[in-house]
Motif scaffolding. Structure first.
Motif, mmCIF file in Angstrom:
data_model
loop_
_atom_site.group_PDB
_atom_site.id
_atom_site.type_symbol
_atom_site.label_atom_id
_atom_site.label_comp_id
_atom_site.label_asym_id
_atom_site.label_seq_id
_atom_site.Cartn_x
_atom_site.Cartn_y
_atom_site.Cartn_z
ATOM 1 N N SER A 5 -52.293 2.593 2.731
ATOM 2 C CA SER A 5 -53.156 1.718 1.934
ATOM 3 C C SER A 5 -52.889 1.861 0.444
ATOM 4 O O SER A 5 -53.019 0.888 -0.306
ATOM 5 N N TYR A 71 -64.042 5.226 5.413
ATOM 6 C CA TYR A 71 -64.567 3.929 4.987
ATOM 7 C C TYR A 71 -66.087 3.849 4.988
ATOM 8 O O TYR A 71 -66.644 2.966 4.364
ATOM 9 N N LYS A 72 -66.752 4.755 5.661
ATOM 10 C CA LYS A 72 -68.216 4.677 5.666
ATOM 11 C C LYS A 72 -68.828 5.137 4.342
ATOM 12 O O LYS A 72 -69.994 4.877 4.078
ATOM 13 N N TYR A 73 -68.040 5.796 3.480
ATOM 14 C CA TYR A 73 -68.546 6.239 2.185
ATOM 15 C C TYR A 73 -68.178 5.286 1.043
ATOM 16 O O TYR A 73 -68.568 5.512 -0.093
ATOM 17 N N LEU A 74 -67.416 4.259 1.336
ATOM 18 C CA LEU A 74 -67.071 3.296 0.301
ATOM 19 C C LEU A 74 -68.265 2.387 0.015
ATOM 20 O O LEU A 74 -69.018 2.029 0.910
ATOM 21 N N GLU A 75 -68.419 2.019 -1.237
ATOM 22 C CA GLU A 75 -69.567 1.215 -1.643
ATOM 23 C C GLU A 75 -69.102 -0.220 -1.894
ATOM 24 O O GLU A 75 -68.828 -0.613 -3.025
ATOM 25 N N PHE A 76 -69.050 -0.992 -0.815
ATOM 26 C CA PHE A 76 -68.563 -2.363 -0.900
ATOM 27 C C PHE A 76 -69.506 -3.254 -1.689
ATOM 28 O O PHE A 76 -69.069 -4.186 -2.368
ATOM 29 N N LYS A 77 -70.803 -2.978 -1.628
ATOM 30 C CA LYS A 77 -71.774 -3.805 -2.349
ATOM 31 C C LYS A 77 -71.537 -3.730 -3.858
ATOM 32 O O LYS A 77 -71.526 -4.748 -4.545
ATOM 33 N N LYS A 78 -71.301 -2.514 -4.380
ATOM 34 C CA LYS A 78 -71.036 -2.360 -5.801
ATOM 35 C C LYS A 78 -69.740 -3.055 -6.197
ATOM 36 O O LYS A 78 -69.651 -3.671 -7.255
ATOM 37 N N THR A 79 -68.751 -2.964 -5.336
ATOM 38 C CA THR A 79 -67.468 -3.595 -5.620
ATOM 39 C C THR A 79 -67.607 -5.115 -5.677
ATOM 40 O O THR A 79 -67.097 -5.761 -6.598
ATOM 41 N N ILE A 80 -68.310 -5.682 -4.720
ATOM 42 C CA ILE A 80 -68.500 -7.136 -4.687
ATOM 43 C C ILE A 80 -69.313 -7.595 -5.901
ATOM 44 O O ILE A 80 -68.976 -8.607 -6.526
#
Length: 156
Positions: A5, A71-80
């Protein structure tokens, strides 16, 4: 070479930097700024080259130790939210102006990334942008069109 990745992200960043470099060469400057050592497109061009150089190094050089991402610790909401803030910033900078749009972009970015102390948010957004704008406009003679500051009477 094993594809992981990090290599894929570096390749995407390389392509993005190449597109940014191409776009930077399309920036129009005033006739009196063409021969200047520093003008409106100097920094974006160097930034494009630097992005291509460092991402190219990351693609070519081997990884010292592979990165394992949970991947469960990634903060997708903040990124979006941050990406949406960047899109809104890009869409409003010409209409609202550099000072207000950049300051509000920093305010919302700090907030979305988790900072909740409003004193620090305000200190590190509005005065920082004002100092940066003074350096560009006042000292380097790089003109930034800003309708709000023109309306107030700060800039001509």
């Amino acid at each position: 070479m094993k594809i992981n990745s990090v290599k894929i992200i570096s390749l995407l960043f390389f392509v993005l930097s190449a597109f940014y470099l191409f776009s930077a060469h399309q920036i129009q400057v005033f006739a009196f700024d063409e021969g200047a050592p520093f003008n409106a497109k100097t920094f974006p061009i160097y930034l494009g080259y630097a992005g291509m150089f460092f991402s190219g190094l990351k693609i070519i050089l081997p990884d010292q130790k592979p990165v394992v991402v949970d991947y469960k610790y990634l903060e997708f909401k903040k990124t979006i939210l941050l990406v949406l803030t960047m899109v809104i910033y890009g869409a409003t900078i010409l209409k609202v102006g550099f000072f207000l749009s950049t300051s509000l972009f920093l305010v919302f970015s700090y907030y979305f990334l988790g900072e909740r102390r409003w004193r620090y948010i305000i200190i590190f957004s509005f005065p920082f942008v004002a100092i940066f704008m003074y350096l560009l406009h006042g000292m380097l003679q790089v003109y930034l069109r800003d309708p709000l500051l023109k309306f107030i009477g700060i800039m001509g």
